[in-house]
Design an enzyme around this catalytic site. Structure first.
Site, PDB file in Angstrom:
ATOM      1  CE1 TYR A   1      14.105  50.142  55.332  1.00 38.45           C
ATOM      2  CE2 TYR A   1      16.176  50.883  54.252  1.00 38.45           C
ATOM      3  CZ  TYR A   1      15.152  49.911  54.280  1.00 38.45           C
ATOM      4  OH  TYR A   1      15.238  48.654  53.603  1.00 38.45           O
TER       5      TYR A   1
ATOM      6  CD  GLN B   1       8.113  37.197  53.027  1.00 38.94           C
ATOM      7  OE1 GLN B   1       8.397  37.387  52.076  1.00 38.94           O
ATOM      8  NE2 GLN B   1       6.487  36.576  52.928  1.00 38.94           N
TER       9      GLN B   1
ATOM     10  CB  VAL C   1      10.202  45.696  57.931  1.00 37.77           C
ATOM     11  CG1 VAL C   1      11.070  44.657  57.354  1.00 37.77           C
ATOM     12  CG2 VAL C   1       9.878  46.579  56.882  1.00 37.77           C
ATOM     13  CG  ASP C   2       4.087  46.180  58.907  1.00 38.05           C
ATOM     14  OD1 ASP C   2       4.049  45.339  60.069  1.00 38.05           O
ATOM     15  OD2 ASP C   2       3.608  45.938  57.942  1.00 38.05           O
TER      16      ASP C   2
ATOM     17  CG  HIS D   1      12.315  39.973  55.348  1.00 39.57           C
ATOM     18  ND1 HIS D   1      11.265  39.975  54.274  1.00 39.57           N
ATOM     19  CD2 HIS D   1      12.934  38.778  55.079  1.00 39.57           C
ATOM     20  CE1 HIS D   1      11.568  38.848  53.540  1.00 39.57           C
ATOM     21  NE2 HIS D   1      12.443  37.998  54.124  1.00 39.57           N
TER      22      HIS D   1
ATOM     23  NE  ARG E   1       9.348  50.517  53.123  1.00 40.27           N
ATOM     24  CZ  ARG E   1       9.746  49.263  53.324  1.00 40.27           C
ATOM     25  NH1 ARG E   1      10.981  49.086  53.503  1.00 40.27           N
ATOM     26  NH2 ARG E   1       8.993  48.450  53.608  1.00 40.27           N
TER      27      ARG E   1
ATOM     28  CB  CYS F   1      26.340  52.612  67.817  1.00 46.20           C
ATOM     29  SG  CYS F   1      26.400  51.333  68.843  1.00 46.20           S
TER      30      CYS F   1
ATOM     31  CB  THR G   1       4.025  36.173  51.154  1.00 51.50           C
ATOM     32  OG1 THR G   1       5.418  36.438  50.514  1.00 51.50           O
ATOM     33  CG2 THR G   1       3.382  34.955  51.373  1.00 51.50           C
TER      34      THR G   1
ATOM     35  CB  CYS H   1      26.497  49.466  65.851  1.00 51.69           C
ATOM     36  SG  CYS H   1      27.963  50.189  65.686  1.00 51.69           S
TER      37      CYS H   1
HETATM   38  P1  NAD Z   1       4.958  41.610  48.005  1.00 50.14           P
HETATM   39  O1  NAD Z   1       4.713  43.100  47.732  1.00 50.14           O
HETATM   40  O2  NAD Z   1       5.954  40.963  47.117  1.00 50.14           O
HETATM   41  O3  NAD Z   1       3.544  40.772  47.738  1.00 50.14           O
HETATM   42  C1  NAD Z   1       2.461  40.982  48.404  1.00 50.14           C
HETATM   43  C2  NAD Z   1       1.359  39.987  48.035  1.00 50.14           C
HETATM   44  O4  NAD Z   1       0.162  40.254  48.796  1.00 50.14           O
HETATM   45  C3  NAD Z   1       0.958  39.955  46.600  1.00 50.14           C
HETATM   46  O5  NAD Z   1       1.018  38.553  46.371  1.00 50.14           O
HETATM   47  C4  NAD Z   1      -0.361  40.329  46.502  1.00 50.14           C
HETATM   48  O6  NAD Z   1      -1.261  39.672  45.654  1.00 50.14           O
HETATM   49  C5  NAD Z   1      -0.901  39.942  48.095  1.00 50.14           C
HETATM   50  N1  NAD Z   1      -2.162  40.910  48.480  1.00 50.14           N
HETATM   51  C6  NAD Z   1      -2.238  42.112  48.348  1.00 50.14           C
HETATM   52  N2  NAD Z   1      -3.324  42.718  48.883  1.00 50.14           N
HETATM   53  C7  NAD Z   1      -3.642  41.529  49.698  1.00 50.14           C
HETATM   54  C8  NAD Z   1      -4.689  41.293  50.574  1.00 50.14           C
HETATM   55  N3  NAD Z   1      -5.410  42.237  51.146  1.00 50.14           N
HETATM   56  N4  NAD Z   1      -4.752  39.987  51.498  1.00 50.14           N
HETATM   57  C9  NAD Z   1      -3.967  39.017  51.055  1.00 50.14           C
HETATM   58  N5  NAD Z   1      -3.030  39.227  50.291  1.00 50.14           N
HETATM   59  C10 NAD Z   1      -2.884  40.584  49.471  1.00 50.14           C
HETATM   60  O7  NAD Z   1       5.162  41.276  49.498  1.00 50.14           O
HETATM   61  P2  NAD Z   1       6.040  39.939  50.102  1.00 50.14           P
HETATM   62  O8  NAD Z   1       5.804  38.660  49.385  1.00 50.14           O
HETATM   63  O9  NAD Z   1       5.914  40.265  51.629  1.00 50.14           O
HETATM   64  O10 NAD Z   1       7.634  40.454  50.001  1.00 50.14           O
HETATM   65  C11 NAD Z   1       8.019  41.761  49.732  1.00 50.14           C
HETATM   66  C12 NAD Z   1       9.158  42.235  50.498  1.00 50.14           C
HETATM   67  O11 NAD Z   1       8.997  43.288  51.009  1.00 50.14           O
HETATM   68  C13 NAD Z   1       9.659  41.527  51.796  1.00 50.14           C
HETATM   69  O12 NAD Z   1      10.924  41.423  51.833  1.00 50.14           O
HETATM   70  C14 NAD Z   1       8.754  42.522  53.072  1.00 50.14           C
HETATM   71  O13 NAD Z   1       9.539  42.314  53.997  1.00 50.14           O
HETATM   72  C15 NAD Z   1       8.935  43.787  52.157  1.00 50.14           C
HETATM   73  N6  NAD Z   1       7.984  44.600  52.541  1.00 50.14           N
HETATM   74  C16 NAD Z   1       7.290  44.728  53.716  1.00 50.14           C
HETATM   75  C17 NAD Z   1       6.244  45.827  54.081  1.00 50.14           C
HETATM   76  C18 NAD Z   1       5.568  45.690  55.334  1.00 50.14           C
HETATM   77  O14 NAD Z   1       6.399  45.543  56.115  1.00 50.14           O
HETATM   78  N7  NAD Z   1       4.493  46.112  55.510  1.00 50.14           N
HETATM   79  C19 NAD Z   1       5.693  46.376  52.958  1.00 50.14           C
HETATM   80  C20 NAD Z   1       6.332  46.355  51.730  1.00 50.14           C
HETATM   81  C21 NAD Z   1       7.422  45.484  51.487  1.00 50.14           C
END
Ligand code: NAD
Length: 269
Positions: free
Chosen positions: A64, A99, A101-102, A119, A67, A161, A204, A127
């Site tokens: 983490y 979704q 977390v960034d 998320h 990331r 914590c 997504t 904690c």
């Molecule tokens: P995912 O990685 O499963 O899917 C990403 C989707 O984005 C794909 O369908 C892809 O085709 C699409 N995509 C890629 N580039 C794109 C663009 N430029 N414009 C539009 N769409 C584009 O991601 P998810 O559905 O968010 O689920 C993954 C899980 O992973 C979630 O729980 C999330 O919290 C977590 N996650 C978060 C981050 C972050 O915070 N940035 C990064 C990786 C994973």
């Protein structure tokens, strides 16, 4: 768009990792798709779990912090900024459910009150014991971690914590955990989707639980569904099947266009 908005409901934007991909934050399907611990290779679905944290907390924290280092090195892109503009235009008719977390939506200027981080947020910890309802910002003294770095020992005394000095965990929903309202706005997100005039999904893959329930609830209520994704997904198909739109471009191009169209329709209406 104008007729969908005439009912007066909210415009709910639901974002995923694709929205941050153009800021350089990898999606789980991209280059960040594995992590090595000793001689074993783990996928995020194995490492982002309560079970992994219980058996190897330092390794999970190390992943983490790595990331988080990548997220903090990234900057919001036009997709994030378009949602800041949309919130300014739409006020209480706007809601963002992410979704991601960034933390990039908040860093771009979206308000915490109208941003549901379903998320979690990688900039916070909580904690791992009795006080898990209290979010604590990760202290700025916690060092950056690169992919090959070991767990930073100087972080150990910081990742605690403030109430009980016990171990903390990242404030993220893990794959073997359930959504709830207090930490992740589960019920509020479903209520918002069920009352939306328009639901815009962007970047997504449609593989997670609450977003799927949100899309189903919005469709049942007759909302217009717009999906933004260069690749096909269940949400793209659902939008097209229900008379909505699948916009096949990158979020940095399509989200500003959609946000402008929504704002113009509301101003005209
Ligand atoms: P995912 O990685 O499963 O899917 C990403 C989707 O984005 C794909 O369908 C892809 O085709 C699409 N995509 C890629 N580039 C794109 C663009 N430029 N414009 C539009 N769409 C584009 O991601 P998810 O559905 O968010 O689920 C993954 C899980 O992973 C979630 O729980 C999330 O919290 C977590 N996650 C978060 C981050 C972050 O915070 N940035 C990064 C990786 C994973």
């Amino acid at each position: 768009m104008a007729s969908a908005l005439a009912g007066g409901g909210r415009v709910v934007f639901l974002t995923g990792a694709g929205v941050s991909a153009e800021s350089g934050v990898p999606t789980f399907r991209g280059a960040d798709g594995y992590w090595t611990v000793g001689s074993r290779v783990y996928r995020p679905q194995e490492l982002a779990t309560r079970a992994a944290f219980q058996t190897m907390p330092d390794e999970v924290w190390r992943w983490y912090l790595f990331r988080r280092t990548a997220c903090r090195g990234a900057e919001p892109n036009p997709a994030h900024r378009a949602l800041v503009d949309a919130e300014r235009e739409l006020g209480d008719r706007f809601l963002l459910v992410t979704q991601n977390v960034d933390g990039l939506h908040l860093r771009a200027g979206s308000s915490l009150g109208r941003t549901y981080q379903i998320h979690g947020n990688i900039d916070f910890m909580r904690c791992a014991g009795a006080h898990e309802g209290e979010l604590v910002p990760i202290p700025p003294e916690v060092p950056a971690v690169q992919q090959e770095d070991p767990f930073p020992e100087e972080a150990r005394a910081l990742l605690v914590c403030p109430r009980c000095t016990g171990r903390t965990r990242p404030h993220v929903l893990w794959f073997d955990e359930y959504y709830d309202e207090a930490l992740y706005r589960f019920e509020s997100s479903l209520v918002a989707a069920a009352g939306a005039s328009v639901l815009v999904t962007a970047g997504t893959a449609g593989a997670t639980n609450l977003p799927n329930q949100m899309v189903a609830a919005a469709l049942r209520a007759g909302a217009l569904l717009v999906d933004i994704n260069p690749d096909e997904s269940p949400f793209a198909r659902a939008a097209e099947d229900a008379g909505g739109l699948w916009l096949r471009g990158p979020a940095s191009v399509e989200l500003p266009r959609v946000a402008r169209a929504v704002a113009a329709a509301i101003r005209a209406g």
